[in-house]
Design an enzyme around this catalytic site. Sequence first.
Site, PDB file in Angstrom:
ATOM      1  N   TYR A   1      -6.462  -1.560  -8.316  1.00  0.00           N
ATOM      2  CA  TYR A   1      -5.274  -1.190  -7.533  1.00  0.00           C
ATOM      3  C   TYR A   1      -5.531  -1.383  -6.032  1.00  0.00           C
ATOM      4  O   TYR A   1      -4.699  -1.932  -5.308  1.00  0.00           O
ATOM      5  CB  TYR A   1      -4.936   0.263  -7.856  1.00  0.00           C
ATOM      6  CG  TYR A   1      -3.651   0.792  -7.293  1.00  0.00           C
ATOM      7  CD1 TYR A   1      -2.432   0.550  -7.921  1.00  0.00           C
ATOM      8  CD2 TYR A   1      -3.642   1.595  -6.151  1.00  0.00           C
ATOM      9  CE1 TYR A   1      -1.248   1.072  -7.421  1.00  0.00           C
ATOM     10  CE2 TYR A   1      -2.469   2.122  -5.649  1.00  0.00           C
ATOM     11  CZ  TYR A   1      -1.272   1.867  -6.284  1.00  0.00           C
ATOM     12  OH  TYR A   1      -0.099   2.394  -5.790  1.00  0.00           O
TER      13      TYR A   1
ATOM     14  N   ILE B   1       1.875  -0.993 -10.865  1.00  0.00           N
ATOM     15  CA  ILE B   1       1.333  -0.158 -11.952  1.00  0.00           C
ATOM     16  C   ILE B   1      -0.077   0.293 -11.580  1.00  0.00           C
ATOM     17  O   ILE B   1      -0.694  -0.276 -10.671  1.00  0.00           O
ATOM     18  CB  ILE B   1       1.256  -0.939 -13.290  1.00  0.00           C
ATOM     19  CG1 ILE B   1       0.376  -2.210 -13.149  1.00  0.00           C
ATOM     20  CG2 ILE B   1       2.635  -1.297 -13.803  1.00  0.00           C
ATOM     21  CD1 ILE B   1       0.003  -2.857 -14.470  1.00  0.00           C
TER      22      ILE B   1
ATOM     23  N   PRO C   1       2.668   3.940   1.393  1.00  0.00           N
ATOM     24  CA  PRO C   1       2.880   5.358   1.079  1.00  0.00           C
ATOM     25  C   PRO C   1       1.575   6.055   0.734  1.00  0.00           C
ATOM     26  O   PRO C   1       0.635   5.430   0.223  1.00  0.00           O
ATOM     27  CB  PRO C   1       3.775   5.328  -0.172  1.00  0.00           C
ATOM     28  CG  PRO C   1       4.287   3.932  -0.287  1.00  0.00           C
ATOM     29  CD  PRO C   1       3.252   3.064   0.369  1.00  0.00           C
TER      30      PRO C   1
HETATM   31  N1  CAA Z   1     -15.472  10.661  -5.337  1.00  0.00           N
HETATM   32  C1  CAA Z   1     -16.726  10.730  -5.856  1.00  0.00           C
HETATM   33  N2  CAA Z   1     -16.978  11.029  -7.124  1.00  0.00           N
HETATM   34  C2  CAA Z   1     -15.937  11.272  -7.922  1.00  0.00           C
HETATM   35  C3  CAA Z   1     -14.587  11.237  -7.443  1.00  0.00           C
HETATM   36  C4  CAA Z   1     -14.411  10.910  -6.094  1.00  0.00           C
HETATM   37  N3  CAA Z   1     -13.162  10.855  -5.557  1.00  0.00           N
HETATM   38  N4  CAA Z   1     -13.779  11.517  -8.466  1.00  0.00           N
HETATM   39  C5  CAA Z   1     -14.551  11.748  -9.553  1.00  0.00           C
HETATM   40  N5  CAA Z   1     -15.855  11.616  -9.200  1.00  0.00           N
HETATM   41  C6  CAA Z   1     -17.030  11.792 -10.069  1.00  0.00           C
HETATM   42  C7  CAA Z   1     -16.866  13.023 -10.938  1.00  0.00           C
HETATM   43  O1  CAA Z   1     -17.295  14.185 -10.240  1.00  0.00           O
HETATM   44  C8  CAA Z   1     -17.734  12.705 -12.124  1.00  0.00           C
HETATM   45  O2  CAA Z   1     -19.076  12.934 -11.777  1.00  0.00           O
HETATM   46  P1  CAA Z   1     -20.134  13.421 -12.886  1.00  0.00           P
HETATM   47  O3  CAA Z   1     -20.158  12.341 -13.910  1.00  0.00           O
HETATM   48  O4  CAA Z   1     -21.389  13.560 -12.101  1.00  0.00           O
HETATM   49  O5  CAA Z   1     -19.582  14.717 -13.396  1.00  0.00           O
HETATM   50  C9  CAA Z   1     -17.564  11.194 -12.291  1.00  0.00           C
HETATM   51  O6  CAA Z   1     -17.119  10.714 -11.003  1.00  0.00           O
HETATM   52  C10 CAA Z   1     -16.522  10.836 -13.330  1.00  0.00           C
HETATM   53  O7  CAA Z   1     -15.281  11.442 -12.925  1.00  0.00           O
HETATM   54  P2  CAA Z   1     -14.157  11.786 -13.963  1.00  0.00           P
HETATM   55  O8  CAA Z   1     -14.595  12.899 -14.881  1.00  0.00           O
HETATM   56  O9  CAA Z   1     -12.867  12.018 -13.241  1.00  0.00           O
HETATM   57  O10 CAA Z   1     -14.117  10.421 -14.833  1.00  0.00           O
HETATM   58  P3  CAA Z   1     -13.051   9.945 -15.803  1.00  0.00           P
HETATM   59  O11 CAA Z   1     -13.571   8.694 -16.416  1.00  0.00           O
HETATM   60  O12 CAA Z   1     -12.567  11.039 -16.705  1.00  0.00           O
HETATM   61  O13 CAA Z   1     -11.779   9.604 -14.841  1.00  0.00           O
HETATM   62  C11 CAA Z   1     -10.582   8.506 -13.140  1.00  0.00           C
HETATM   63  C12 CAA Z   1     -11.903   8.600 -13.888  1.00  0.00           C
HETATM   64  C13 CAA Z   1      -9.427   8.213 -14.130  1.00  0.00           C
HETATM   65  C14 CAA Z   1     -10.656   7.387 -12.143  1.00  0.00           C
HETATM   66  C15 CAA Z   1     -10.295   9.857 -12.441  1.00  0.00           C
HETATM   67  O14 CAA Z   1     -11.390  10.177 -11.607  1.00  0.00           O
HETATM   68  C16 CAA Z   1      -9.047   9.839 -11.612  1.00  0.00           C
HETATM   69  O15 CAA Z   1      -7.938   9.945 -12.115  1.00  0.00           O
HETATM   70  N6  CAA Z   1      -9.207   9.697 -10.278  1.00  0.00           N
HETATM   71  C17 CAA Z   1      -8.085   9.628  -9.328  1.00  0.00           C
HETATM   72  C18 CAA Z   1      -7.617   8.200  -9.152  1.00  0.00           C
HETATM   73  C19 CAA Z   1      -6.395   8.172  -8.260  1.00  0.00           C
HETATM   74  O16 CAA Z   1      -6.372   8.743  -7.175  1.00  0.00           O
HETATM   75  N7  CAA Z   1      -5.331   7.496  -8.702  1.00  0.00           N
HETATM   76  C20 CAA Z   1      -4.128   7.439  -7.971  1.00  0.00           C
HETATM   77  C21 CAA Z   1      -2.984   7.154  -8.905  1.00  0.00           C
HETATM   78  S1  CAA Z   1      -1.416   7.273  -8.100  1.00  0.00           S
HETATM   79  C22 CAA Z   1      -1.390   5.930  -7.094  1.00  0.00           C
HETATM   80  O17 CAA Z   1      -2.212   5.062  -7.127  1.00  0.00           O
HETATM   81  C23 CAA Z   1      -0.225   5.860  -6.132  1.00  0.00           C
HETATM   82  C24 CAA Z   1      -0.711   5.593  -4.776  1.00  0.00           C
HETATM   83  O18 CAA Z   1      -0.528   4.489  -4.282  1.00  0.00           O
HETATM   84  C25 CAA Z   1      -1.337   6.673  -3.992  1.00  0.00           C
END
Ligand code: CAA
Length: 246
Positions: free
Chosen positions: A153, A91, A183
């Site tokens: 995770y 998850i 993956p």
């Molecule tokens: N690197 C650096 N900074 C980042 C970033 C990154 N990759 N992503 C976001 N930020 C920054 C944003 O620009 C933002 O900056 P400001 O506050 O200066 O504007 C700040 O961090 C907050 O970002 P969010 O608006 O996205 O914050 P949030 O609280 O709304 O969401 C989060 C946070 C849910 C973690 C969201 O960033 C997200 O979904 N990230 C992706 C996570 C991801 O890749 N998950 C994979 C799921 S699928 C999986 O896990 C399967 C697998 O095995 C691959």
Amino acid sequence: MEKIALITGSKGGIGSAISNKLVEQGYRVIATYFTGKHECAQKWFKENGFTQEQVRLFELDVTDTDQCAERLAALLNEEGTVDVVINNAGITRDGVFKKMTAESWKDVIDTNLNSVFNVTQPLFATMCEKGGGRVINISSVNGIKGQFGQTNYCAAKAGMIGFSKALAAEGARSGVTVNVVAPGYTLTPMVEMMKPEALEFIKDQIPMRRLAEPQEIAEAVSFLVSDAGAYITGETLSVNGGLYMQ
Ligand code: CAA
């Protein structure tokens, strides 16, 4: 003789593709599903047109150590053996670390990492006694490279890799191999749950410019469990479209 493979999280995107692939290869699949999800599991079973011989649905809470010990011992008695264990249940509870609750941390570690102990432990000794077997742990590119918003995770998925190397050393003399498939971002409900802008940002970083199909992950698993993979152990096979190259 027919071989038996147990797959956790078998009706999810990647788990379902692995189940189908192993059935195609002639395995009897023990497909575990989460407590109370019987109807959902039945629906999946019917939709895929499996027979009772091909797939046995098996209720299991992979986070419950005692229940796993009890039910998997009973399963071994009934089925006689389990040749392949695929720890796939997982998850996400994404969020930046500053805001992460202890509950989000614990849920992810319990489901993605403690489950690997709970499920493998009751089956591993029998595999060694029998003189052969395969354990495949489904990790993630993010367990190798780290990912913003996924401390829980990434910790769990990296933990699976260390676990696999250590257990590979223990299983080697008995012919039990232990490997990881890692993956990349794959077309599954888990990835579909992501914020669209976060997913777009990730897609732009994938050299192949697309997500993986679940079947592409299943092919890697299928190779590692086959006779062709007999001498591979303690290894991590990345299937990530070039997103991260070690
Ligand atoms: N690197 C650096 N900074 C980042 C970033 C990154 N990759 N992503 C976001 N930020 C920054 C944003 O620009 C933002 O900056 P400001 O506050 O200066 O504007 C700040 O961090 C907050 O970002 P969010 O608006 O996205 O914050 P949030 O609280 O709304 O969401 C989060 C946070 C849910 C973690 C969201 O960033 C997200 O979904 N990230 C992706 C996570 C991801 O890749 N998950 C994979 C799921 S699928 C999986 O896990 C399967 C697998 O095995 C691959």
